[in-house]
Design a protein around this motif. Structure first.
Motif, mmCIF file in Angstrom:
data_model
loop_
_atom_site.group_PDB
_atom_site.id
_atom_site.type_symbol
_atom_site.label_atom_id
_atom_site.label_comp_id
_atom_site.label_asym_id
_atom_site.label_seq_id
_atom_site.Cartn_x
_atom_site.Cartn_y
_atom_site.Cartn_z
ATOM 1 N N ASP A 1 -3.712 -4.175 3.398
ATOM 2 C CA ASP A 1 -4.179 -2.735 3.080
ATOM 3 C C ASP A 1 -5.434 -2.681 2.391
ATOM 4 O O ASP A 1 -5.783 -2.544 1.316
ATOM 5 C CB ASP A 1 -3.240 -2.015 2.062
ATOM 6 N N GLN B 1 7.804 11.670 3.388
ATOM 7 C CA GLN B 1 8.087 10.629 2.446
ATOM 8 C C GLN B 1 9.288 11.200 1.761
ATOM 9 O O GLN B 1 10.135 10.305 1.483
ATOM 10 C CB GLN B 1 7.001 10.151 1.533
ATOM 11 N N ARG C 1 0.646 -4.480 -6.440
ATOM 12 C CA ARG C 1 1.154 -3.313 -6.558
ATOM 13 C C ARG C 1 2.305 -2.694 -7.103
ATOM 14 O O ARG C 1 2.386 -2.010 -7.986
ATOM 15 C CB ARG C 1 1.424 -2.545 -4.883
ATOM 16 N N LEU D 1 2.450 8.038 -6.936
ATOM 17 C CA LEU D 1 1.540 9.164 -6.318
ATOM 18 C C LEU D 1 2.610 10.613 -5.802
ATOM 19 O O LEU D 1 3.874 10.156 -5.949
ATOM 20 C CB LEU D 1 1.298 8.513 -4.986
ATOM 21 N N THR D 2 2.239 11.352 -5.735
ATOM 22 C CA THR D 2 3.092 12.425 -5.260
ATOM 23 C C THR D 2 3.357 12.274 -3.748
ATOM 24 O O THR D 2 2.611 11.984 -2.913
ATOM 25 C CB THR D 2 2.213 13.934 -5.269
ATOM 26 N N ARG E 1 -7.038 2.682 7.265
ATOM 27 C CA ARG E 1 -5.741 2.911 6.545
ATOM 28 C C ARG E 1 -6.087 4.136 5.561
ATOM 29 O O ARG E 1 -5.119 4.679 5.154
ATOM 30 C CB ARG E 1 -5.134 1.717 6.048
ATOM 31 N N LYS E 2 -7.324 4.248 5.412
ATOM 32 C CA LYS E 2 -7.594 5.502 4.481
ATOM 33 C C LYS E 2 -8.522 6.271 5.105
ATOM 34 O O LYS E 2 -8.279 6.544 6.227
ATOM 35 C CB LYS E 2 -8.194 4.875 3.294
ATOM 36 N N GLY F 1 0.867 2.058 7.745
ATOM 37 C CA GLY F 1 -0.107 3.006 6.769
ATOM 38 C C GLY F 1 0.750 4.328 6.748
ATOM 39 O O GLY F 1 -0.102 5.082 6.269
ATOM 40 N N SER F 2 1.863 4.487 6.811
ATOM 41 C CA SER F 2 2.688 5.831 6.720
ATOM 42 C C SER F 2 3.238 6.136 5.489
ATOM 43 O O SER F 2 3.541 7.210 5.187
ATOM 44 C CB SER F 2 3.715 5.839 7.881
ATOM 45 N N GLY F 3 3.074 4.876 4.761
ATOM 46 C CA GLY F 3 3.592 5.074 3.249
ATOM 47 C C GLY F 3 4.893 4.614 2.784
ATOM 48 O O GLY F 3 5.529 4.958 2.374
ATOM 49 N N LYS F 4 5.207 3.530 3.613
ATOM 50 C CA LYS F 4 6.573 3.240 3.299
ATOM 51 C C LYS F 4 6.765 2.399 2.037
ATOM 52 O O LYS F 4 7.697 2.544 1.399
ATOM 53 C CB LYS F 4 6.969 1.854 4.363
ATOM 54 N N THR F 5 5.899 1.844 1.743
ATOM 55 C CA THR F 5 5.750 0.821 0.488
ATOM 56 C C THR F 5 5.877 1.767 -0.689
ATOM 57 O O THR F 5 6.554 1.851 -1.886
ATOM 58 C CB THR F 5 4.573 0.120 0.261
ATOM 59 N N GLU F 6 5.293 3.190 -0.446
ATOM 60 C CA GLU F 6 5.452 4.123 -1.550
ATOM 61 C C GLU F 6 6.821 4.528 -1.404
ATOM 62 O O GLU F 6 7.217 4.902 -2.734
ATOM 63 C CB GLU F 6 4.472 5.400 -1.285
#
Ligand code: ADP
Ligand code: ZN
Length: 724
Positions: free
Chosen positions: A545, A200, A261, A194-195, A585-586, A224-229
């Motif tokens: 998620d 991030q 994922r 993802l961009t 989360r979305k 849900g702040s996008g840590k995994t990304e």
């Protein structure tokens, strides 16, 4: 030449090194770190070679019989890591090495044929085959097989019956070719990244700047702040440089979603590691690493020991999780091991969490760790709105389980086909069964705990030792038919919700997820929208998620507040914030209802306002006044025995010893441990508070030596315990 071989000795895993002669055929091949088979009395045992030397004083030495597994060696890094663990947890060296390995590779394991093969058929030579076909034109079955092989078809051994095959093998016409296969094979197409959002990107760039240095980062990012990304982006960078990554997650149930994922993004470059894999699967995943077939390992605590040799990044997701500390010997913390390995490989360690442990945050604020922050959810998603319901009022209205507010919200979500999570951290049906006539309460005969009623199996069960009793309707003491039960568990909650809402309800707790593959299929059914309500214990609080979950209900928000542990506030904040973080989360906004008997409790209010900072300051102040971590280090010494008097006497002696030998150390106790009796073992404890490990280490070692050989009482030493 001689080798010192370390083996496991006695039930207490005491270190024992024996010297053996290295036979000439092994002299060039034998290396330090290899597992060897050696004669021992009348039998053979195995152990690790920890030293090779030219001279010895010992006479009449026996020879090493063989190397057990030539392609595996505890390398220099792991050998010294074992010594670090021994120093810091006071376990034996062999215990440290054993814990690094899957069972199939440990010392004492003689079985070693875990390797799985495909067996193919192959021609020995073309000419011989053609001769054979000419000579025996009537052996049609055999000719068919040979003709296929002549056409270079790939034929598995089990396609033909063994009589035909064995005959051709005996005649040296065909042979069998073995090819290693792995039990878990990932063949997914790699999806592109993802961009990243600007937040991030900032976090990622900070870490990227120091990929060739050892730094510790604390990524504090709300749920849900996008840590995994962020993790995945960094991993991509690290593996593109030819290096390897270890990524730890705290729970097996969590690995499912994250691993999916990771498979989608990195396909077969990923190996997984957790305790619900079969021994064969673990063996294979381990060999993927040894063979250099994977670059990334995702796993639970013990995955921190995987034998990568060129690590470029180590990540601990949900770094505050107590699951990272092993609660039996060796009592290591995966965070400490990660840091040791980070130093060795000169690479960053990234700790991530929405609710970092106070210890880690304190270090980050002091500049020991570098703090990175993600303070917003992705895109339009926002943190859920949290309401606290006063259950005292609800009880008066007769709502014992579900408040009016939660009820109306559940109905609303069901009508919109959105999903609901209901959190209750108690499994079973009822948690207390008593007799109304004589007052008897069912307790475990072996442990200091009441039995829990499990309706699905119709048993009363002890959650500590597993003792079970078939459910009965009469009191075993007064024989009246007057039993009654209290205390709400997930099983009863599930039943209640099913009846009330006629909805599809699933339950996720140890009882429903311990079977292999069961949590995976439950998760799939949630993803496919086959489920309306998910009831679960803390295993559902982190990591999940699911975009369609828009409501989280917490049945008893006070539960973990009442645990007498100095961390209960921190822990409650963490659990509830994480659980709340499953909602919205979305695109769909989320909402959380927390039911409580103490609606004005500070910790709950901090959760409601997502106010980690105030929680941190409030708790740190208490820790400072009461001299708890992170201001002081803690060690618990636990003296345990089947014999109450022995344990009680010995704990007094140990206390006296410590009193006489320690300076400037606060000594609390002796007292009974919080679970006084488990499995017929009585438990006493002493707590030490100190500023520097060197103040206590020598005395602990001496005490440990005294109790190593004591068969009546046991001494457990727990440095930096996660609970007291
Ligand atoms: P966390 O690990 O902090 O809880 P996740 O990494 O799971 O957060 O991200 C939450 C959701 O947002 C996930 O569904 C993820 O796919 C999505 N997401 C994360 N980063 C981005 C991004 N840069 N662009 C679009 N969606 C994103
Ligand atoms: Zn018990």
């Amino acid at each position: 030449m001689y080798a010192e071989v370390l083996t496991e000795y006695s039930a207490k895993s005491i270190d024992k090194e024996f010297t053996y002669l290295i036979p000439s055929n092994l002299q060039n091949r034998l290396k330090v770190g290899m597992k060897v088979i050696v004669p021992f009395g009348k039998t053979t045992i195995n152990g690790f070679v920890v030293n090779i030397k030219d001279n010895t004083d010992t006479q009449n030495l026996k020879e090493i019989i063989d190397i057990q597994n030539e392609d595996f060696i505890l390398n220099e890094e792991l050998l010294s890591l074992g010594k670090y663990i021994k120093e810091n947890t006071l376990c034996s060296l062999i215990t440290a090495y054993q814990c690094m390995l899957p069972s199939s590779m440990k010392v004492k394991t003689i079985k070693s044929n875990y390797q799985k093969y495909h067996e193919y058929l192959e021609l020995v030579s073309k000419e011989n085959t053609l001769d054979y076909i000419n000579n025996y034109p009537r052996r049609t079955k055999q000719l068919e097989l040979l003709n296929r092989l002549l056409k270079s078809e790939i034929i598995l051994k089990n396609e033909y019956n063994s009589e035909i095959i064995n005959k051709l093998i005996d005649l040296n016409i065909i042979k069998i070719k073995k090819e290693n296969i792995y039990r878990i094979n990932i063949d997914k197409k790699e999806e592109s990244a993802l961009t990243l959002t600007s937040d991030q990107t900032i976090a990622v760039n900070e870490v990227k700047k120091s990929l060739n240095n050892h730094n510790i980062f604390l990524l504090h990012g709300i749920t849900g702040s996008g840590k995994t990304e962020v993790y995945m982006n960094l991993i991509e960078e690290v593996i593109s440089k030819g290096k390897e990554v270890i990524m730890l997650v705290p729970e097996i149930t969590l690995t499912n979603q994250i691993v999916e994922r990771f498979y989608k993004r990195f396909s077969s470059k990923v190996a997984i590691f957790h305790s619900s894999l079969s021994e064969g699967e673990k063996y294979d995943e381990y060999h993927k690493i040894l063979n250099g077939d994977v670059k990334i390992v995702v796993g639970t605590r013990s995955a921190i020991f995987v034998p990568f040799t060129n690590i470029g990044l180590i990540i601990l997701d949900e770094e505050q999780s107590t699951n990272y500390k092993q609660d039996n010997n060796p009592r290591y913390h995966a965070r400490d091991i990660a840091i040791q390995r980070g130093i060795y490989h000169n690479c960053p360690v990234l700790l991530g969490s929405a609710t970092p442990s106070l210890e880690s945050m304190a270090r980050a604020l002091k500049g020991v760790y570098k703090l990175l922050t993600l303070s917003k959810r992705i895109g339009k998603a926002t943190l859920p709105k949290i309401s606290i319901v006063n259950m005292q009022d609800e009880y008066r209205k007769g709502n014992m389980i579900i408040s009016d507010l939660l009820d109306s919200k559940i109905k609303d979500r069901l009508s919109k086909k959105e999903q609901v999570i209901i959190y209750l951290n108690r499994r079973g049906f009822n948690t207390i069964i008593t007799c109304k006539s004589c007052g008897y309460t069912f307790k475990c005969p072996h442990c200091d705990i009441t039995l829990t009623y499990h309706k699905s199996s119709n048993h009363l069960r002890c959650h500590y030792c597993g003792y079970t009793l078939v459910n009965t309707e009469v009191c075993p003491i007064c024989h009246e038919k007057a039993l009654t039960s209290y205390g709400l568990g997930t099983e009863k909650l599930e039943e209640e919700l099913k009846e009330r809402y006629q909805a599809n309800v699933i339950r996720m707790d140890i009882d429903t997820t311990s079977r292999k593959g069961s949590s995976k299929s439950l998760i799939e059914s949630i993803e496919q929208g086959k489920v309306d309500i998910i009831v679960g214990t803390q295993m559902i609080s982190k990591g999940f998620d699911f975009p369609n979950v828009t409501l989280v209900g917490v049945i008893n928000a006070d539960e973990s507040l009442n645990i007498p542990d100095f961390r209960s506030g921190e822990r409650t904040f963490e659990l509830l914030s994480q659980t709340a973080g499953r909602a919205g989360r979305k695109e769909l906004p989320g909402e959380v209802i927390m039911q409580s008997f103490n609606p004005d409790n500070k910790t709950l209010l901090y959760v409601q306002n997502n106010d980690y900072k105030s929680l941190f300051n409030y708790e740190m102040n208490i820790r400072k006044i009461l001299k708890y971590p992170p201001y002081y280090y803690l060690t618990i010494l636990r003296i345990t025995s089947k014999d109450y008097n022995e344990a009680s006497n010995e704990v007094s002696k140990a206390h006296k010893y410590l009193n006489n030998n320690l300076k400037d150390v606060i000594i609390l106790g002796p007292t009974t441990a919080s679970m006084f009796k488990i499995n017929n073992i009585y438990r006493f404890q002493i707590i030490l508070k100190y500023k520097d490990y060197s103040q206590i280490k020598k005395s602990l070692l001496e005490l440990d030596n005294i109790y190593k050989t004591n068969n009546k009482v046991n001494l457990e030493i727990d440095n930096n315990p996660t609970r007291i």
